[in-house]
Design an enzyme around this catalytic site. Structure first.
Site, PDB file in Angstrom:
ATOM      1  N   ASP A  84       0.824  -1.210   0.000  1.00 37.08           N
ATOM      2  CA  ASP A  84       0.000   0.000   0.000  1.00 37.08           C
ATOM      3  C   ASP A  84       0.854   1.254   0.000  1.00 37.08           C
ATOM      4  O   ASP A  84       2.035   1.233   0.339  1.00 37.08           O
ATOM      5  CB  ASP A  84      -0.951   0.012   1.196  1.00 37.08           C
ATOM      6  CG  ASP A  84      -0.234   0.149   2.537  1.00 37.08           C
ATOM      7  OD1 ASP A  84       0.789  -0.530   2.722  1.00 37.08           O
ATOM      8  OD2 ASP A  84      -0.703   0.927   3.391  1.00 37.08           O
ATOM      9  N   GLU A 177       0.292  -1.256   5.592  1.00 39.24           N
ATOM     10  CA  GLU A 177       1.288  -0.772   6.553  1.00 39.24           C
ATOM     11  C   GLU A 177       1.075   0.693   6.874  1.00 39.24           C
ATOM     12  O   GLU A 177       1.247   1.122   8.021  1.00 39.24           O
ATOM     13  CB  GLU A 177       2.696  -0.992   5.985  1.00 39.24           C
ATOM     14  CG  GLU A 177       3.832  -0.746   6.976  1.00 39.24           C
ATOM     15  CD  GLU A 177       4.360   0.684   6.970  1.00 39.24           C
ATOM     16  OE1 GLU A 177       5.221   0.998   7.809  1.00 39.24           O
ATOM     17  OE2 GLU A 177       3.912   1.496   6.134  1.00 39.24           O
TER      18      GLU A 177
END
EC number: 3.4.11.4
Length: 407
Positions: A84, A177
């Site tokens: 991400d 994350e």
């Protein structure tokens, strides 16, 4: 060393929007992350020779294995990166490639933005290098697609050079994350290694095993709304309560005033009306005692305000997010000593400093796998001024290869 596919691989990855969503309740938080894992990364992992490549829909992790080709190299080492990107526009990423940067301003596409060495003196560290920047309308996504590209490139190199002996290698690419929940469902049993590294650091040489300890703070303020013309001694303005609460926190203990080992309180959101307001904070510190003291302080402020108001109008909700992984890694510094040795052999000076943030390695370390962090190259991350040096990425690949060959 130069790696033919590294730049193209990185460009391909960053053009995919994998922005995470802090308001989502799914794992991954966005469908694009799963699509990225299944349609781009998984086929590529299989093509470059990783075995047992599988995606876990429960935790969003894509995992693969490269078995050792020398039985005397008995360690098992893992490498982890996140798919991400941060909370900034990631749609239609259009990277610029600046060959042989010679200093001075870099205009970001056709936007009105530029990378200026006066504002970003770190640019001066990259004279003569190839820089990849944004076009000024999005972030770049080097955090952490540089890490993914580096891991993939290292594996590709090893499988194409079977004479190079290496230990067992595990690879994991995970979600979310950036919103702090990526490792929450990580399965240690599916990642049997002695230790691992997140490839999620910044400039050349970073080697980190200290992170913040982190907590999320949500404060709700309950007001009493009456007509302002007759409000005397009756109105309680929830927005004013929020302001009063914030002003009771130490003004110099905010991110913009702190560095090194200093912790902070950071107001990340404030919404509301006279009737009700809500403030969101993150609390960060390195030492356990001072981290706990910060949480006690906000509780005490709320209690004091409620006592003054004569009723409970300031409601505090505190949730720990992750802890300083130093506590785990210091028990066995093998991963750090090995990385230092490899970097020094590659004439890279290890830069061992605390991470003023967290990584998935923070949580994974407390799950039983010591997981320090290694540089991946990104600079000015999380915004339109993000850039990365191709040469730093190449050096990160060198380090990965060095680690698994020396294990």
């Amino acid at each position: 060393m130069k790696y033919d596919n590294l730049l193209d691989r990185f460009i391909k990855y960053v053009k995919v929007n994998t922005r995470s969503d802090p308001d989502s309740e799914t794992t991954p938080s966005t469908e694009s992350q799963e699509a990225f894992a299944l349609t781009i990364l998984k086929p590529e992992m299989e093509a470059i020779g990783l075995q047992d490549v599988h995606y876990n829909p429960v935790n969003g992790y894509l995992i693969g294995t490269l078995p050792a080709n020398n039985p005397t190299l008995t360690r098992k080492i893992g490498f982890i990166a996140h798919m991400d990107t941060a909370d900034f526009n990631a749609e239609n990423v259009n990277p610029q490639i600046i060959d042989n940067y010679q200093g001075g301003d870099i205009t970001l596409g056709s936007s009105n933005y530029k990378l200026d060495p006066k504002a970003f003196p770190n640019l001066n560290n990259y004279i003569g290098q190839t820089l990849i920047t944004t076009d000024g309308t999005t972030l770049l996504g080097a955090d952490d697609k540089s890490g993914i590209a580096e891991i993939m490139t290292a594996i590709e190199f090893l499988t194409s050079q079977p004479q190079i002996e290496h230990c067992d290698i595990k690879v994991a690419f995970g979600p979310d994350e950036e919103i702090g929940v990526g490792a929450d469902k990580f399965e240690v049993a599916d990642f049997e290694v002695d230790f691992a590294y997140t490839m999620d650091g910044g400039p050349l040489g970073e080697l980190q095993y200290e992170t913040f300890s982190a907590a999320a703070l949500e404060v709700t303020f309950l007001g009493r709304n009456v007509h302002p013309g007759t409000a005397k001694d009756q109105m309680i303005n929830a927005l004013q309560l929020a302001i009063d609460f914030h002003e009771k926190l130490p003004a110099k203990e905010r991110p913009e005033y702190t560095d090194g080992y200093q912790g902070f309180y950071h107001l990340t959101g404030l919404t509301g009306t006279v009737e009700e307001a809500r403030a969101s904070y993150i609390i960060r510190d390195f030492e356990e005692a001072s981290f706990e003291a910060r949480k006690v302080k906000v509780e005490n402020i709320a209690q004091s305000m409620n006592a003054q108001l004569g009723t409970k109008r300031v409601l505090v909700e505190l949730n720990d997010q992750y802890y300083n992984m130093k506590k785990v890694i210091e028990k066995d510094m093998t991963a750090i000593e090995l990385a230092k040795e490899v970097m020094e052999e590659l004439t890279i000076k290890p830069v061992i400093e605390p991470i003023r943030g967290g990584t998935d390695g923070s949580k994974i370390s407390f799950m039983g796998i010591p997981t320090p962090n290694i540089f991946a190259g990104g600079e000015n991350m999380h915004g339109r001024f993000e850039f990365v040096s191709l040469q730093t990425m190449e050096r990160a690949v060198d380090v990965i290869i060095g680690l698994v060959c020396k294990a």
